[in-house]
Design a protein around this motif. Sequence first.
Motif, PDB file in Angstrom:
ATOM      1  N   THR A   1      80.600  53.904  11.161  1.00 41.91           N
ATOM      2  CA  THR A   1      81.277  53.902   9.875  1.00 41.91           C
ATOM      3  C   THR A   1      82.688  54.454  10.089  1.00 41.91           C
ATOM      4  OG1 THR A   1      80.355  56.090   9.322  1.00 41.91           O
ATOM      5  CG2 THR A   1      79.138  54.153   8.558  1.00 41.91           C
ATOM      6  N   HIS A   2      83.699  53.612   9.836  1.00 40.01           N
ATOM      7  CA  HIS A   2      85.067  53.904  10.268  1.00 40.01           C
ATOM      8  C   HIS A   2      85.667  55.070   9.485  1.00 40.01           C
ATOM      9  CE1 HIS A   2      88.915  51.825  11.995  1.00 40.01           C
ATOM     10  NE2 HIS A   2      88.950  53.120  12.139  1.00 40.01           N
ATOM     11  N   TRP A   3      85.653  54.958   8.164  1.00 44.20           N
ATOM     12  CA  TRP A   3      86.073  56.040   7.268  1.00 44.20           C
ATOM     13  C   TRP A   3      85.016  56.159   6.191  1.00 44.20           C
ATOM     14  CZ3 TRP A   3      90.321  59.342   7.507  1.00 44.20           C
ATOM     15  CH2 TRP A   3      91.255  59.055   8.520  1.00 44.20           C
ATOM     16  N   GLN A   4      84.821  57.347   5.682  1.00 44.47           N
ATOM     17  CA  GLN A   4      83.728  57.565   4.748  1.00 44.47           C
ATOM     18  C   GLN A   4      84.119  57.135   3.323  1.00 44.47           C
ATOM     19  OE1 GLN A   4      80.841  58.223   6.297  1.00 44.47           O
ATOM     20  NE2 GLN A   4      82.232  58.050   8.045  1.00 44.47           N
ATOM     21  N   ASP A   5      83.108  56.671   2.573  1.00 43.70           N
ATOM     22  CA  ASP A   5      83.295  56.102   1.246  1.00 43.70           C
ATOM     23  C   ASP A   5      82.629  56.989   0.201  1.00 43.70           C
ATOM     24  OD1 ASP A   5      83.262  54.525  -1.071  1.00 43.70           O
ATOM     25  OD2 ASP A   5      81.588  53.307  -0.346  1.00 43.70           O
TER      26      ASP A   5
ATOM     27  N   ALA B   1      72.840  51.283  18.231  1.00 38.31           N
ATOM     28  CA  ALA B   1      73.030  52.706  17.954  1.00 38.31           C
ATOM     29  C   ALA B   1      73.953  52.864  16.748  1.00 38.31           C
ATOM     30  CB  ALA B   1      73.619  53.411  19.178  1.00 38.31           C
ATOM     31  N   ILE B   2      73.861  54.029  16.109  1.00 43.91           N
ATOM     32  CA  ILE B   2      74.587  54.304  14.874  1.00 43.91           C
ATOM     33  C   ILE B   2      75.584  55.431  15.111  1.00 43.91           C
ATOM     34  CG2 ILE B   2      74.360  55.221  12.519  1.00 43.91           C
ATOM     35  CD1 ILE B   2      71.584  53.842  12.457  1.00 43.91           C
ATOM     36  N   GLY B   3      76.809  55.234  14.617  1.00 43.61           N
ATOM     37  CA  GLY B   3      77.836  56.261  14.744  1.00 43.61           C
ATOM     38  C   GLY B   3      78.586  56.462  13.440  1.00 43.61           C
ATOM     39  N   VAL B   4      79.298  57.567  13.360  1.00 43.24           N
ATOM     40  CA  VAL B   4      80.139  57.879  12.200  1.00 43.24           C
ATOM     41  C   VAL B   4      81.492  58.345  12.710  1.00 43.24           C
ATOM     42  CG1 VAL B   4      78.193  58.493  10.710  1.00 43.24           C
ATOM     43  CG2 VAL B   4      79.281  60.263  12.090  1.00 43.24           C
TER      44      VAL B   4
ATOM     45  N   TYR C   1      73.998  62.335   6.742  1.00 43.59           N
ATOM     46  CA  TYR C   1      73.548  61.178   7.528  1.00 43.59           C
ATOM     47  C   TYR C   1      72.286  61.527   8.305  1.00 43.59           C
ATOM     48  CZ  TYR C   1      77.562  57.935   7.072  1.00 43.59           C
ATOM     49  OH  TYR C   1      78.506  57.029   6.617  1.00 43.59           O
ATOM     50  N   LEU C   2      72.286  62.685   8.922  1.00 45.41           N
ATOM     51  CA  LEU C   2      71.163  63.100   9.766  1.00 45.41           C
ATOM     52  C   LEU C   2      69.884  63.307   8.976  1.00 45.41           C
ATOM     53  CD1 LEU C   2      73.139  65.556  12.062  1.00 45.41           C
ATOM     54  CD2 LEU C   2      71.942  63.492  12.842  1.00 45.41           C
ATOM     55  N   ARG C   3      69.992  63.478   7.670  1.00 40.89           N
ATOM     56  CA  ARG C   3      68.789  63.599   6.828  1.00 40.89           C
ATOM     57  C   ARG C   3      67.995  62.304   6.796  1.00 40.89           C
ATOM     58  NH1 ARG C   3      70.526  65.184   1.011  1.00 40.89           N
ATOM     59  NH2 ARG C   3      68.315  64.625   0.682  1.00 40.89           N
ATOM     60  N   TYR C   4      68.685  61.167   7.006  1.00 48.55           N
ATOM     61  CA  TYR C   4      68.047  59.865   6.821  1.00 48.55           C
ATOM     62  C   TYR C   4      67.736  59.142   8.119  1.00 48.55           C
ATOM     63  CZ  TYR C   4      69.716  60.827   2.125  1.00 48.55           C
ATOM     64  OH  TYR C   4      69.950  61.422   0.907  1.00 48.55           O
ATOM     65  N   GLY C   5      68.135  59.687   9.240  1.00 46.61           N
ATOM     66  CA  GLY C   5      67.830  59.048  10.514  1.00 46.61           C
ATOM     67  C   GLY C   5      68.725  59.564  11.616  1.00 46.61           C
ATOM     68  N   PRO C   6      68.486  59.127  12.844  1.00 47.33           N
ATOM     69  CA  PRO C   6      69.279  59.615  13.977  1.00 47.33           C
ATOM     70  C   PRO C   6      70.692  59.050  13.974  1.00 47.33           C
ATOM     71  CG  PRO C   6      67.764  57.910  14.696  1.00 47.33           C
ATOM     72  CD  PRO C   6      67.424  58.191  13.266  1.00 47.33           C
ATOM     73  N   VAL C   7      71.650  59.905  14.261  1.00 47.70           N
ATOM     74  CA  VAL C   7      73.033  59.492  14.490  1.00 47.70           C
ATOM     75  C   VAL C   7      73.303  59.680  15.975  1.00 47.70           C
ATOM     76  CG1 VAL C   7      75.454  59.960  13.990  1.00 47.70           C
ATOM     77  CG2 VAL C   7      73.756  60.114  12.153  1.00 47.70           C
ATOM     78  N   ASP C   8      73.728  58.608  16.620  1.00 47.26           N
ATOM     79  CA  ASP C   8      73.893  58.654  18.069  1.00 47.26           C
ATOM     80  C   ASP C   8      75.258  59.172  18.509  1.00 47.26           C
ATOM     81  OD1 ASP C   8      71.312  57.252  18.927  1.00 47.26           O
ATOM     82  OD2 ASP C   8      72.148  55.843  17.477  1.00 47.26           O
ATOM     83  N   ALA C   9      76.276  58.957  17.671  1.00 51.39           N
ATOM     84  CA  ALA C   9      77.619  59.364  18.076  1.00 51.39           C
ATOM     85  C   ALA C   9      78.491  59.634  16.860  1.00 51.39           C
ATOM     86  CB  ALA C   9      78.270  58.286  18.945  1.00 51.39           C
ATOM     87  N   ALA C  10      79.425  60.550  17.038  1.00 55.48           N
ATOM     88  CA  ALA C  10      80.485  60.787  16.064  1.00 55.48           C
ATOM     89  C   ALA C  10      81.804  60.571  16.772  1.00 55.48           C
ATOM     90  CB  ALA C  10      80.405  62.209  15.506  1.00 55.48           C
TER      91      ALA C  10
END
Length: 334
Positions: free
Chosen positions: A141-145, A168-171, A182-191
Motif C-alpha cells: 500500500t503506497h500511501w495510506q487512505d 506477500a503484503i507490504g505497507v 494492519y497486523l490485527r488482520y493478518g501478517p505484514v511481510d514488509a514495511a
Amino acid sequence: MNAVLNAEMKTTTLGPSGIECSAIGLGTWAMGGWMWGGQDSAAATEAIAASLDAGVTLIDTAPAYGLGASENIVGAALKGRRHEAVIATKCGLVWHTQKGTHFFDEDGHPVYRYLGRESIFHEAEESLKRLQTDYIDLYITHWQDGTTPVEETMDALLTLKRQGKIRAIGVSNVSAETLSEYLRYGPVDAAQERYSLIDREIEHTLTPLCSQHNVAMLGYSSLALGLLAGPIDPAREFTGDDQRATNPRFSTANRAKLKAFFEELEPVRNQIGCSFGQLMIAWTVASGNVSVALCGARVRQQAVENAAAGAIDIPREAVQRIDDAAARHLRALG
C-alpha cells in the motif's frame, strides 16, 4: 574497488513470507520520469539488466511512477528473466477513480489516495498487465487512505494472496499505529519507509514494532535523492520538473556542509575501497535498521555501482566514524 565488485551480494528474507531477496533493491521511481526531469526507457532497461547481472533481485516500482511508465519498463526489461526477480509494486495512488482523498496531479491527471477493496483488485490487474506477469511478489500500500478502514484494505490484500496474484503484503508511508492495525488482520511481510544517514526517524517509531512482528523494513531513498552520493558541484543545476531544483536540502550552503562531511570520510572510503555512494548505501545496511536498502538508478553505471554496495562489510568502528561525522556536519541539513 575490484574486490568489492567481485564479492557476493548480501541477501535477506521478506518477513513471514520467506521470500529471499538481495539486501540492495533497485528503485525505479526515476525511470518513470515524473519529478525527475524526464525518462529514457532504453537506458532504464539497461539499468535493470545490469542490476540483475550484479546480483540485485528486488525490483521496486509503482503505478504512480509515471502513471504506469515505470511498471511498463520493468515488465519489458524482465522478459525472459522474470524468475530472477522479486517484484515489489504498489497500490493506493489511483487515477481511475476520484474516490478517497486528492493527493497531487501528475501529467494533468488528478491522483487520489484510495485503498478500497474493488479499487485494489482493479489496480492489481492493471499492474499485472504492465509487468507482464501473473503474480506480484510483494504488493505494498503506497500511501495510506484515511477514508477506507484498514480491515477492508487488508481483506482485499489477503484475498489477492489466496488467489496467488500476490505472494506477500507490504505497507509504506505508515505510522506505527496504522501498522499495528494492519497486523490485527493478518501478517505484514514488509514495511517501506524513507531511511538514510540523514533520515532516521523510523529508528524510534517503526523499527521496534517491525522487529517485534518480523516485518522486514525496506528503506527507500538510501542516498537521499542523490544528496549522499558524493560531493555535488556547486555549479550543478537541476532543471525541468526535477524535484531537487526546489528542494532546500540541495542549497549551496548544504552542498558546502556535504563537502566537509565527505572530506572527513575520505580516509574511511579509501580504507574500504569504494565510492562515497557505496559507502552510504553500505552504512544503511550495516545500521541494522533496514533489511533492504532501495537505491534508484536510471543508467547502467549507477545500477552497477549501487549493487556493489551489497557486498561491502563496514567495520563497526567505521560505522561509528560515519555517524560522528554526520552529527558534526549534517545535523542541520533539514
